[in-house]
Design an enzyme around this catalytic site. Structure first.
Site, PDB file in Angstrom:
ATOM      1  N   CYS A   1       0.829  -1.212   0.000  1.00 33.43           N
ATOM      2  CA  CYS A   1       0.000   0.000   0.000  1.00 33.43           C
ATOM      3  C   CYS A   1       0.862   1.259   0.000  1.00 33.43           C
ATOM      4  CB  CYS A   1      -0.939  -0.013   1.193  1.00 33.43           C
ATOM      5  SG  CYS A   1      -0.146  -0.459   2.728  1.00 33.43           S
TER       6      CYS A   1
ATOM      7  N   GLU B   1      -4.024   3.351  -7.938  1.00 35.77           N
ATOM      8  CA  GLU B   1      -3.152   2.369  -7.298  1.00 35.77           C
ATOM      9  C   GLU B   1      -3.108   1.117  -8.176  1.00 35.77           C
ATOM     10  OE1 GLU B   1      -4.511   0.431  -3.618  1.00 35.77           O
ATOM     11  OE2 GLU B   1      -2.520   0.812  -2.806  1.00 35.77           O
TER      12      GLU B   1
HETATM   13  P1  NDP Z   1     -10.161  -5.865  -0.729  1.00 31.55           P
HETATM   14  O1  NDP Z   1     -10.289  -4.535  -0.103  1.00 31.55           O
HETATM   15  O2  NDP Z   1     -11.373  -6.435  -1.393  1.00 31.55           O
HETATM   16  O3  NDP Z   1      -9.686  -6.951   0.340  1.00 31.55           O
HETATM   17  C1  NDP Z   1      -9.196  -6.684   1.640  1.00 31.55           C
HETATM   18  C2  NDP Z   1      -9.898  -7.572   2.676  1.00 31.55           C
HETATM   19  O4  NDP Z   1     -11.279  -7.197   2.797  1.00 31.55           O
HETATM   20  C3  NDP Z   1      -9.917  -9.048   2.300  1.00 31.55           C
HETATM   21  O5  NDP Z   1      -9.825  -9.828   3.475  1.00 31.55           O
HETATM   22  C4  NDP Z   1     -11.274  -9.196   1.667  1.00 31.55           C
HETATM   23  O6  NDP Z   1     -11.731 -10.510   1.653  1.00 31.55           O
HETATM   24  C5  NDP Z   1     -12.117  -8.325   2.565  1.00 31.55           C
HETATM   25  N1  NDP Z   1     -13.374  -7.862   1.971  1.00 31.55           N
HETATM   26  C6  NDP Z   1     -13.744  -7.816   0.656  1.00 31.55           C
HETATM   27  N2  NDP Z   1     -14.979  -7.290   0.532  1.00 31.55           N
HETATM   28  C7  NDP Z   1     -15.417  -7.011   1.778  1.00 31.55           C
HETATM   29  C8  NDP Z   1     -16.614  -6.435   2.311  1.00 31.55           C
HETATM   30  N3  NDP Z   1     -17.604  -6.035   1.527  1.00 31.55           N
HETATM   31  N4  NDP Z   1     -16.710  -6.276   3.643  1.00 31.55           N
HETATM   32  C9  NDP Z   1     -15.718  -6.641   4.465  1.00 31.55           C
HETATM   33  N5  NDP Z   1     -14.557  -7.190   4.025  1.00 31.55           N
HETATM   34  C10 NDP Z   1     -14.395  -7.363   2.702  1.00 31.55           C
HETATM   35  O7  NDP Z   1      -8.983  -5.849  -1.746  1.00 31.55           O
HETATM   36  P2  NDP Z   1      -8.785  -6.788  -3.029  1.00 31.55           P
HETATM   37  O8  NDP Z   1      -8.175  -8.030  -2.562  1.00 31.55           O
HETATM   38  O9  NDP Z   1     -10.057  -6.920  -3.806  1.00 31.55           O
HETATM   39  O10 NDP Z   1      -7.778  -5.931  -3.894  1.00 31.55           O
HETATM   40  C11 NDP Z   1      -8.276  -4.928  -4.789  1.00 31.55           C
HETATM   41  C12 NDP Z   1      -7.382  -3.734  -4.793  1.00 31.55           C
HETATM   42  O11 NDP Z   1      -7.340  -3.185  -3.492  1.00 31.55           O
HETATM   43  C13 NDP Z   1      -5.933  -4.024  -5.123  1.00 31.55           C
HETATM   44  O12 NDP Z   1      -5.715  -4.029  -6.478  1.00 31.55           O
HETATM   45  C14 NDP Z   1      -5.228  -2.901  -4.426  1.00 31.55           C
HETATM   46  O13 NDP Z   1      -5.215  -1.777  -5.258  1.00 31.55           O
HETATM   47  C15 NDP Z   1      -6.080  -2.634  -3.224  1.00 31.55           C
HETATM   48  N6  NDP Z   1      -5.540  -3.240  -1.994  1.00 31.55           N
HETATM   49  C16 NDP Z   1      -4.935  -2.452  -1.103  1.00 31.55           C
HETATM   50  C17 NDP Z   1      -4.383  -2.983   0.032  1.00 31.55           C
HETATM   51  C18 NDP Z   1      -3.691  -2.137   1.025  1.00 31.55           C
HETATM   52  O14 NDP Z   1      -2.958  -2.663   1.859  1.00 31.55           O
HETATM   53  N7  NDP Z   1      -3.887  -0.854   1.017  1.00 31.55           N
HETATM   54  C19 NDP Z   1      -4.422  -4.414   0.304  1.00 31.55           C
HETATM   55  C20 NDP Z   1      -5.152  -5.182  -0.669  1.00 31.55           C
HETATM   56  C21 NDP Z   1      -5.667  -4.590  -1.770  1.00 31.55           C
HETATM   57  P3  NDP Z   1     -11.425 -11.459   0.406  1.00 31.55           P
HETATM   58  O15 NDP Z   1      -9.962 -11.370   0.129  1.00 31.55           O
HETATM   59  O16 NDP Z   1     -11.798 -12.769   0.926  1.00 31.55           O
HETATM   60  O17 NDP Z   1     -12.260 -10.958  -0.725  1.00 31.55           O
END
Ligand code: NDP
Length: 491
Positions: free
Chosen positions: A304, A401
């Protein structure tokens, strides 16, 4: 004939050397065929009766089946945490500290196994999981173990009290480290937790459940509910929670904030970023090149706070880009379990598609793409280290991002312009400054709207140092003394 020459004539040179297995080899970790949920100190079969397979992104090898927690499962986990809160919160703080110290030591003892598991399930190079993720995860437990019986000193005269049950949702880029960032301060403050790991990287959390058993964490103090996004959504909606700590995308962060509006649940959000790494013409250039490479290609750019926008002073642009490309051509992409690998596998096919789509947009909008020649493995998900030059601020690769190994280079002439451009983003998580002048570092640090600013280095983490963002990068801090506050209430 001399003795040496004689020996050469008689002994055939071996075709290949036989190496002993690496200390971090696939064999040192064994996964169960199927994992249940970790609720009330036991692995339980999910009420949902639903499982999914987690695979290795570098080989597409199925690793294990993992439970997909449904609404009833989440409710049971929250109930278990609430029940455990009654005794855990009243436990002598020094006794809570002992449990955290035990977890920290077991993480150290099992570091190799956990590092291999992290690299297998997530695709990150073993030298990163071994040298960064695991040592830092253990360090977080050590650090917060130290605070457990000193909360009165951390907040003098304010009579701190734990909040209750913390719902914690972590992403896939640093699965075990993010777990440590969340669980260690929560437990130190006397809370109990329900943790939801990311869908693509649940295995180190399941091994952590075993660490909790070994460390004699009382049943229900730590509960782990694996699943997908819907499991996370159930957790946030559950009535019995007192706190949500979320790390992930800005989009999901906003959805959680909307869900909690009007409810008495405290919230911290650690969301995305588009950090500027600012390089002035008086910096130590070779050192800066190392920092730039580390800033964006560390963990395949799934970070991030990655330094994904490089702002270079115009006078050194050509020289710096030349050096950067030369350095990029030495990066080794491939098997995460090879200790010489610099760039591992992309975490999932979905993420690979997202990276490819954004990179295509950069080409279409007119940026100049460079990728060093490298052969990518045939199986699994891979993306070569990439740099875009000739990037305008309006391009998507400069705004969004990417969360992959993709760097966008922009230029500036004056410090004012650098600050203006660095702050021209909806995010505000981190930044880097490379210059010889201490006064310039201090002046920029005051004007950059970013939670963390590194000077003449990048991606340095320490449990004693707070981490968090401004604007759409979220709010609240994790790490350090600041990281205790969000898990406490005060009289
Ligand atoms: P998410 O925000 O979807 O995932 C982060 C966590 O939230 C995971 O455990 C996910 O579960 C969970 N989650 C997903 N939907 C919900 C919801 N509606 N309510 C509560 N929890 C939820 O990120 P993605 O994995 O989809 O990644 C997409 C983009 O997000 C990436 O391309 C990147 O740009 C960004 N990202 C940023 C991060 C950071 O550290 N700032 C970390 C990860 C992603 P599950 O994985 O089971 O879907």
């Amino acid at each position: 004939m001399g003795a040496v020459e004689k020996q050469r004539a008689e002994v055939a040179a071996p075709a290949a050397w036989d190496y002993a297995p690496a200390p971090e080899s696939r064999e040192i970790v064994s996964f169960e065929r199927r994992y249940g949920l970790f609720i009330g100190g036991e692995q339980v079969t999910p009420r949902s009766r639903s499982w999914f397979t987690t695979i290795s992104p570098s080989t597409e090898e199925p690793l294990a089946e993992v439970a997909r927690g449904g609404q009833k499962d989440v409710a049971l986990a929250v109930d278990a945490a609430r029940e455990a809160f009654r005794t855990w919160s009243r436990r002598k703080p020094s006794e809570r500290a002992k449990v955290l110290f035990r977890i920290a030591r077991i993480l150290q003892e099992r570091a190799r196994e956990l590092a291999v598991a992290e690299s297998l399930d997530g695709g990150k190079p073993i030298k990163e999981s071994r040298d960064v993720d695991l040592p830092l995860a253990a360090a977080h437990f050590f650090y917060y173990a130290g605070w457990a019986d000193k909360l009165e000193y951390a907040f003098p005269g304010r009579r701190p009290r734990p909040l209750g049950v913390a719902a914690q949702i972590v992403p896939w880029n640093f699965p075990l480290l993010m777990l440590a960032w969340k669980i260690a301060p929560a437990l130190a403050c006397g809370n109990t937790v329900v943790l939801k790991p990311a869908e693509t990287t649940p295995l180190t959390a399941m091994l952590f459940a075993d660490v909790c058993r070994q460390a004699e964490v009382p049943p229900g103090v730590v509960n782990i509910v694996t699943g997908d996004g819907s499991t996370g959504a159930y957790l946030v909606r559950e009535k019995g929670i007192d706190k949500v700590a979320f790390t992930g995308s800005t989009e999901v962060g906003k959805a959680i904030q909307r869900e909690l509006a009007g409810r008495d649940v405290s919230l911290t959000l650690e969301l995305g970023g588009k950090a500027a790494n600012i390089v002035f013409d008086d910096c130590a250039l070779d050192q800066a090149v190392e920092g730039i490479v580390n800033g964006i290609y560390f963990n395949q750019g799934h970070v991030c706070c990655a330094g994904s926008r490089l702002l270079v002073q115009e006078s050194i642009h050509d020289q710096l880009v030349r050096k950067l490309k030369r350095r990029m051509s030495t990066l080794r992409v491939g098997d995460p379990l090879d200790k010489n690998t610099d760039v591992g596998a992309i975490n999932s096919n979905a993420q690979l598609e997202r990276i490819a789509e954004l990179v295509q947009s950069g080409v279409d909008e007119g940026a100049e793409l460079y990728q060093p020649p490298c052969r990518l493995p045939e199986k699994g998900w891979w993306f070569p280290p990439t740099v875009f030059t000739n990037v305008a601020q309006s391009y998507r690769v400069a705004q969004e991002e990417i969360f992959g190994p993709v760097l966008s280079v922009l230029t500036f002439r004056t410090p004012d312009e650098a600050v203006e451009k660095a702050n021209n983003t909806p995010y505000g998580l981190s930044a880097g400054v490379w210059t010889e002048k201490g006064s310039r570092i201090l002046s920029l640090a005051q004007r950059l709207r970013a939670g963390v600013i590194w000077a003449n280095t990048y991606n340095r983490f320490d449990p004693a140092s707070p981490f968090g963002g401004y604007k759409e990068s979220g709010f609240g801090r994790e790490g350090g003394l600041h990281g205790l506050g969000p898990y406490l209430e005060f009289e």
